[in-house]
Design a protein around this motif. Structure first.
Motif, PDB file in Angstrom:
ATOM      1  N   ILE A  62       0.831  -1.200   0.000  1.00 23.79           N
ATOM      2  CA  ILE A  62       0.000   0.000   0.000  1.00 23.79           C
ATOM      3  C   ILE A  62       0.867   1.251   0.000  1.00 23.79           C
ATOM      4  O   ILE A  62       0.611   2.206  -0.706  1.00 23.79           O
ATOM      5  CB  ILE A  62      -0.966  -0.017   1.200  1.00 23.79           C
ATOM      6  CG1 ILE A  62      -1.983  -1.137   1.008  1.00 23.79           C
ATOM      7  CG2 ILE A  62      -1.675   1.322   1.355  1.00 23.79           C
ATOM      8  CD1 ILE A  62      -2.904  -1.362   2.161  1.00 23.79           C
ATOM      9  N   ALA A  63       1.934   1.240   0.777  1.00 29.57           N
ATOM     10  CA  ALA A  63       2.847   2.386   0.818  1.00 29.57           C
ATOM     11  C   ALA A  63       4.017   2.224  -0.153  1.00 29.57           C
ATOM     12  O   ALA A  63       4.868   3.085  -0.238  1.00 29.57           O
ATOM     13  CB  ALA A  63       3.386   2.564   2.237  1.00 29.57           C
ATOM     14  N   GLY A  64       4.072   1.118  -0.889  1.00 32.04           N
ATOM     15  CA  GLY A  64       5.184   0.879  -1.805  1.00 32.04           C
ATOM     16  C   GLY A  64       6.485   0.629  -1.085  1.00 32.04           C
ATOM     17  O   GLY A  64       7.556   0.921  -1.596  1.00 32.04           O
ATOM     18  N   ASN A  65       6.399   0.077   0.099  1.00 29.47           N
ATOM     19  CA  ASN A  65       7.597  -0.079   0.918  1.00 29.47           C
ATOM     20  C   ASN A  65       8.141  -1.506   0.955  1.00 29.47           C
ATOM     21  O   ASN A  65       9.029  -1.801   1.728  1.00 29.47           O
ATOM     22  CB  ASN A  65       7.328   0.412   2.349  1.00 29.47           C
ATOM     23  CG  ASN A  65       6.186  -0.326   3.003  1.00 29.47           C
ATOM     24  OD1 ASN A  65       5.405  -1.002   2.350  1.00 29.47           O
ATOM     25  ND2 ASN A  65       6.071  -0.183   4.312  1.00 29.47           N
ATOM     26  N   HIS A  66       7.631  -2.382   0.110  1.00 26.74           N
ATOM     27  CA  HIS A  66       8.187  -3.723  -0.015  1.00 26.74           C
ATOM     28  C   HIS A  66       9.005  -3.758  -1.291  1.00 26.74           C
ATOM     29  O   HIS A  66       8.462  -3.607  -2.386  1.00 26.74           O
ATOM     30  CB  HIS A  66       7.082  -4.784  -0.051  1.00 26.74           C
ATOM     31  CG  HIS A  66       6.313  -4.882   1.224  1.00 26.74           C
ATOM     32  ND1 HIS A  66       6.803  -5.525   2.328  1.00 26.74           N
ATOM     33  CD2 HIS A  66       5.101  -4.399   1.570  1.00 26.74           C
ATOM     34  CE1 HIS A  66       5.912  -5.449   3.300  1.00 26.74           C
ATOM     35  NE2 HIS A  66       4.878  -4.763   2.869  1.00 26.74           N
ATOM     36  N   GLU A  67      10.309  -3.942  -1.165  1.00 24.36           N
ATOM     37  CA  GLU A  67      11.218  -3.898  -2.302  1.00 24.36           C
ATOM     38  C   GLU A  67      11.960  -5.223  -2.390  1.00 24.36           C
ATOM     39  O   GLU A  67      12.379  -5.777  -1.378  1.00 24.36           O
ATOM     40  CB  GLU A  67      12.228  -2.768  -2.123  1.00 24.36           C
ATOM     41  CG  GLU A  67      11.571  -1.431  -1.907  1.00 24.36           C
ATOM     42  CD  GLU A  67      12.491  -0.420  -1.254  1.00 24.36           C
ATOM     43  OE1 GLU A  67      12.261   0.770  -1.460  1.00 24.36           O
ATOM     44  OE2 GLU A  67      13.422  -0.821  -0.532  1.00 24.36           O
ATOM     45  N   GLN A  68      12.121  -5.693  -3.635  1.00 25.74           N
ATOM     46  CA  GLN A  68      12.784  -6.979  -3.832  1.00 25.74           C
ATOM     47  C   GLN A  68      13.470  -6.981  -5.193  1.00 25.74           C
ATOM     48  O   GLN A  68      12.878  -6.597  -6.187  1.00 25.74           O
ATOM     49  CB  GLN A  68      11.740  -8.080  -3.767  1.00 25.74           C
ATOM     50  CG  GLN A  68      12.274  -9.474  -3.890  1.00 25.74           C
ATOM     51  CD  GLN A  68      11.143 -10.474  -3.854  1.00 25.74           C
ATOM     52  OE1 GLN A  68      10.341 -10.524  -4.769  1.00 25.74           O
ATOM     53  NE2 GLN A  68      11.066 -11.256  -2.786  1.00 25.74           N
ATOM     54  N   ILE A  69      14.725  -7.418  -5.203  1.00 22.42           N
ATOM     55  CA  ILE A  69      15.463  -7.607  -6.448  1.00 22.42           C
ATOM     56  C   ILE A  69      15.879  -9.077  -6.484  1.00 22.42           C
ATOM     57  O   ILE A  69      16.411  -9.600  -5.508  1.00 22.42           O
ATOM     58  CB  ILE A  69      16.688  -6.688  -6.528  1.00 22.42           C
ATOM     59  CG1 ILE A  69      16.235  -5.217  -6.525  1.00 22.42           C
ATOM     60  CG2 ILE A  69      17.508  -6.993  -7.776  1.00 22.42           C
ATOM     61  CD1 ILE A  69      17.367  -4.215  -6.476  1.00 22.42           C
ATOM     62  N   VAL A  70      15.618  -9.736  -7.614  1.00 22.36           N
ATOM     63  CA  VAL A  70      15.888 -11.172  -7.752  1.00 22.36           C
ATOM     64  C   VAL A  70      16.845 -11.388  -8.919  1.00 22.36           C
ATOM     65  O   VAL A  70      16.652 -10.824  -9.996  1.00 22.36           O
ATOM     66  CB  VAL A  70      14.577 -11.954  -8.005  1.00 22.36           C
ATOM     67  CG1 VAL A  70      14.858 -13.429  -8.210  1.00 22.36           C
ATOM     68  CG2 VAL A  70      13.603 -11.745  -6.869  1.00 22.36           C
ATOM     69  N   VAL A  71      17.886 -12.184  -8.704  1.00 24.18           N
ATOM     70  CA  VAL A  71      18.798 -12.610  -9.767  1.00 24.18           C
ATOM     71  C   VAL A  71      18.532 -14.092  -9.974  1.00 24.18           C
ATOM     72  O   VAL A  71      18.657 -14.885  -9.045  1.00 24.18           O
ATOM     73  CB  VAL A  71      20.276 -12.363  -9.398  1.00 24.18           C
ATOM     74  CG1 VAL A  71      21.195 -12.900 -10.476  1.00 24.18           C
ATOM     75  CG2 VAL A  71      20.522 -10.883  -9.166  1.00 24.18           C
ATOM     76  N   SER A  72      18.151 -14.445 -11.211  1.00 25.69           N
ATOM     77  CA  SER A  72      17.706 -15.806 -11.479  1.00 25.69           C
ATOM     78  C   SER A  72      18.146 -16.281 -12.854  1.00 25.69           C
ATOM     79  O   SER A  72      18.390 -15.478 -13.750  1.00 25.69           O
ATOM     80  CB  SER A  72      16.178 -15.845 -11.406  1.00 25.69           C
ATOM     81  OG  SER A  72      15.680 -17.119 -11.704  1.00 25.69           O
ATOM     82  N   GLN A  73      18.207 -17.587 -13.018  1.00 20.62           N
ATOM     83  CA  GLN A  73      18.473 -18.169 -14.329  1.00 20.62           C
ATOM     84  C   GLN A  73      17.177 -18.380 -15.106  1.00 20.62           C
ATOM     85  O   GLN A  73      17.213 -18.638 -16.296  1.00 20.62           O
ATOM     86  CB  GLN A  73      19.198 -19.514 -14.180  1.00 20.62           C
ATOM     87  CG  GLN A  73      20.613 -19.357 -13.687  1.00 20.62           C
ATOM     88  CD  GLN A  73      21.307 -20.699 -13.515  1.00 20.62           C
ATOM     89  OE1 GLN A  73      20.737 -21.645 -12.996  1.00 20.62           O
ATOM     90  NE2 GLN A  73      22.554 -20.765 -13.958  1.00 20.62           N
ATOM     91  N   SER A  74      16.035 -18.254 -14.454  1.00 17.66           N
ATOM     92  CA  SER A  74      14.749 -18.406 -15.138  1.00 17.66           C
ATOM     93  C   SER A  74      14.036 -17.063 -15.191  1.00 17.66           C
ATOM     94  O   SER A  74      14.287 -16.176 -14.384  1.00 17.66           O
ATOM     95  CB  SER A  74      13.871 -19.431 -14.415  1.00 17.66           C
ATOM     96  OG  SER A  74      13.383 -18.878 -13.212  1.00 17.66           O
ATOM     97  N   ASN A  75      13.153 -16.939 -16.146  1.00 21.30           N
ATOM     98  CA  ASN A  75      12.385 -15.702 -16.298  1.00 21.30           C
ATOM     99  C   ASN A  75      11.036 -15.809 -15.589  1.00 21.30           C
ATOM    100  O   ASN A  75      10.102 -15.107 -15.916  1.00 21.30           O
ATOM    101  CB  ASN A  75      12.195 -15.388 -17.789  1.00 21.30           C
ATOM    102  CG  ASN A  75      11.845 -13.940 -18.017  1.00 21.30           C
ATOM    103  OD1 ASN A  75      11.932 -13.111 -17.119  1.00 21.30           O
ATOM    104  ND2 ASN A  75      11.425 -13.620 -19.214  1.00 21.30           N
ATOM    105  N   ASN A  76      10.951 -16.674 -14.608  1.00 23.67           N
ATOM    106  CA  ASN A  76       9.735 -16.875 -13.840  1.00 23.67           C
ATOM    107  C   ASN A  76       9.486 -15.659 -12.947  1.00 23.67           C
ATOM    108  O   ASN A  76      10.406 -15.140 -12.330  1.00 23.67           O
ATOM    109  CB  ASN A  76       9.869 -18.142 -12.993  1.00 23.67           C
ATOM    110  CG  ASN A  76       8.562 -18.574 -12.396  1.00 23.67           C
ATOM    111  OD1 ASN A  76       7.553 -17.888 -12.499  1.00 23.67           O
ATOM    112  ND2 ASN A  76       8.572 -19.726 -11.760  1.00 23.67           N
TER     113      ASN A  76
END
Length: 151
Positions: A62-76
């Motif tokens: 709601i406040a846009g305060n959940h941030e996540q960056i993922v490095v992956s071998q799949s485009n899932n």
């Protein structure tokens, strides 16, 4: 007694109107407007591996305060804690070296490494505030690229 019955009817009518309004708001305004989600993806091709690595950034809440960056071998779209590097931060810094190793710099407290590590990926944790600030302001001097959830 008649006044008590009238108050009960008014309260029930008010409750019914409130429920109908909430249901109308939910379906007409959409869930995406109540809880916005932004996502962007970048791919990096490591030459000797032949398969790209995908870096995805996602912001939600709601406040846009959940941030996540993922490095992956799949485009899932969904991260897999067994196979993907997950960073709970707003930005990471990275570079691909001549020997095709991907080196990622991120705040150490934000790093969640997978059980099955990705070959040619090295994670460098930034430990102190001063070290993080140094990389934030001078990442280009170190030959790094920045990947952020915002830009």
């Amino acid at each position: 007694m008649a006044l008590k019955n009238k108050l009960k009817k008014i309260a029930l009518l008010f409750l019914l109107i409130l429920i109908i309004s909430l249901v109308w708001f939910y379906f007409n305004c959409g869930k995406d407007q109540v809880i916005p989600e932004k996502e962007k993806t970048r791919s990096i091709l490591l030459k000797n591996e032949g398969r790209p690595l995908f870096i995805r950034a996602k912001v939600w809440g709601i406040a846009g305060n959940h941030e996540q960056i993922v490095v992956s071998q799949s485009n899932n779209k969904l991260p897999d804690k067994t196979n993907d590097y997950i960073f709970y931060t707003s930005e990471i810094f990275y570079k691909v070296e001549k020997d095709n190793n991907l080196i990622i710099y991120a705040a150490e407290s934000s790093i969640s490494e997978p059980v099955n590590t990705i070959p040619n990926v090295t994670i460098k944790g930034l430990k102190t505030y001063d070290e993080i600030k140094e990389y934030m302001t001078n990442y280009q001097k170190y030959g790094l690229e920045r990947f952020s959830v915002y830009k």
